[in-house]
Design a protein around this motif. Structure first.
Motif, short mmCIF file in Angstrom:
data_model
loop_
_atom_site.label_atom_id
_atom_site.label_comp_id
_atom_site.label_asym_id
_atom_site.label_seq_id
_atom_site.Cartn_x
_atom_site.Cartn_y
_atom_site.Cartn_z
N PRO A 198 75.79 1.76 -28.32
CA PRO A 198 75.47 0.89 -27.19
C PRO A 198 73.97 0.79 -26.97
O PRO A 198 73.31 1.78 -26.61
CB PRO A 198 76.18 1.57 -26.01
CG PRO A 198 76.26 3.02 -26.42
CD PRO A 198 76.47 2.99 -27.90
N ALA A 199 73.40 -0.36 -27.21
CA ALA A 199 71.96 -0.57 -27.03
C ALA A 199 71.72 -2.06 -26.84
O ALA A 199 72.60 -2.89 -27.08
CB ALA A 199 71.19 -0.05 -28.24
N ASP A 200 70.50 -2.38 -26.40
CA ASP A 200 70.18 -3.77 -26.06
C ASP A 200 69.14 -4.41 -26.97
O ASP A 200 69.12 -5.63 -27.14
CB ASP A 200 69.69 -3.83 -24.61
CG ASP A 200 70.71 -3.25 -23.65
OD1 ASP A 200 71.76 -3.89 -23.47
OD2 ASP A 200 70.49 -2.16 -23.11
N LEU B 160 69.99 -6.21 -40.90
CA LEU B 160 70.84 -6.16 -39.71
C LEU B 160 70.98 -7.54 -39.07
O LEU B 160 71.28 -7.66 -37.88
CB LEU B 160 70.23 -5.19 -38.67
CG LEU B 160 70.14 -3.73 -39.10
CD1 LEU B 160 69.29 -2.95 -38.11
CD2 LEU B 160 71.54 -3.11 -39.21
N SER B 161 70.80 -8.58 -39.84
CA SER B 161 70.81 -9.94 -39.29
C SER B 161 72.13 -10.30 -38.60
O SER B 161 72.14 -11.11 -37.68
CB SER B 161 70.52 -10.96 -40.41
OG SER B 161 71.48 -10.86 -41.45
N LYS C 72 73.09 -8.18 -30.63
CA LYS C 72 74.17 -9.08 -30.21
C LYS C 72 75.23 -8.36 -29.38
O LYS C 72 75.95 -8.98 -28.61
CB LYS C 72 74.80 -9.74 -31.43
CG LYS C 72 73.86 -10.72 -32.14
CD LYS C 72 74.52 -11.37 -33.34
CE LYS C 72 73.57 -12.35 -34.01
NZ LYS C 72 74.16 -12.97 -35.21
N GLY C 73 75.31 -7.05 -29.52
CA GLY C 73 76.29 -6.29 -28.75
C GLY C 73 75.81 -5.91 -27.36
O GLY C 73 76.53 -5.23 -26.61
N ALA D 93 67.50 -8.19 -22.06
CA ALA D 93 67.00 -7.69 -23.34
C ALA D 93 66.05 -8.69 -23.99
O ALA D 93 65.00 -8.32 -24.52
CB ALA D 93 68.17 -7.40 -24.28
N ALA D 94 66.40 -9.97 -23.92
CA ALA D 94 65.55 -11.02 -24.48
C ALA D 94 64.22 -11.08 -23.74
O ALA D 94 63.17 -11.30 -24.36
CB ALA D 94 66.26 -12.37 -24.40
#
Length: 274
Positions: A104-106, A119-120, A242-243, A250-251
């Motif tokens: 779990p991460a942003d 990791l695309s 994406k998760g 995050a963006a």
């Protein structure tokens, strides 16, 4: 009698209308409250100038960003009240494994584009936020009198490098191969901070690390510059995951890393402009 009946019916109609109005108002209030709850369920309100929603963000970042990102995170939280940024630092290859396992991460920041490119499927479009170069780290005072890359081939010298799957390890081997220098390291470490630690503790005479890492321990190690023509440039891409459950927040953080405020902190720590 008919006139009296008409008056009574009119009075009853007025009374009914008077009773229904507050009930309708109550119904509207309940509906409005539900909508407010629904609209606020995905993010907390924000007082930030950017207008990005406040959130508790988890950012996976390369070990070489440990010190500077702690400063950057504190600055971001000050600029964005209500937002908390928690970092998890490790070698880029370890971070990639965590992402693939669904940690779990942003957001993610690696020390090379190769790891990020792999990791695309799990990330948004990456943006390079900084660059770095390598130096030769030696003990304070340079007791073994190391002068250049060629000296690292001396078998009497205890040299430590990062493992080849680690970005700084790949950069190190790239540099040595280009100069046709063979080095037999006494150990291969999982990240750049582990290489630096070996030199700091006197367990190694020399090691190849990022310039910014050597600058974090000025009282314990000396840094010998490697000419640009023989050096490698490390790029640091940042991307949202994406998760993430806080994609908008995050963006906003990833975008902030390219702002003048963030760049001032990065360059103050010795990182180069992207």
């Amino acid at each position: 009698m008919s006139l009296l009946l008409t008056r009574r019916r009119a009075a009853a109609a007025v009374l009914t209308t008077a009773l229904l109005v507050p009930l309708a108002a109550c119904g509207n209030d309940d509906s409005g409250t539900d909508k407010a709850k629904d609209s606020g369920s995905s993010a907390k309100p924000s007082d930030s100038a950017s207008g990005a929603p406040a959130a508790d963000l988890t950012v996976l970042a390369a070990s070489s960003l440990t010190d500077v990102f702690k400063k950057a995170g504190a600055a971001y939280e000050t600029e964005n009240p209500g937002t908390k940024v928690t970092f998890s630092f490790a070698g880029s290859q370890e971070l990639a494994a965590q992402v693939k396992q669904g940690a779990p991460a942003d957001a993610l920041v690696t020390a090379d584009t190769k790891t990020m490119d792999g990791l695309s499927a799990e990330t948004g479009t990456p943006t390079v936020i900084a660059k770095n170069r390598l130096v030769i780290a030696v003990g304070e005072g340079n007791p073994e009198k190391v002068e250049n890359l060629k000296d690292l081939s001396d078998t009497k010298l205890k040299v430590v490098l990062a493992a080849p799957e680690v970005p700084v390890g790949r950069y190190s081997q790239q540099i040595l191969d280009a100069q046709k220098i063979e080095v037999k390291p006494v150990s291969q470490e999982p990240n750049v901070r582990a290489v630096l630690s070996k030199v700091e503790l006197g367990e190694a005479d020399a090691g190849l690390v990022y310039k910014t890492d050597a600058e974090t321990a000025p009282d314990k190690v000396d840094a010998i510059d490697i000419p640009d023509a023989a050096n490698a440039v490390a790029s640091y891409p940042a991307a949202t995951l994406k998760g993430s459950k806080h994609s908008e927040a995050a963006a906003a953080f990833v975008a902030w890393l390219s702002t003048p405020a963030a760049q001032k902190i990065l360059q103050g720590a010795g990182f180069q402009q992207p």
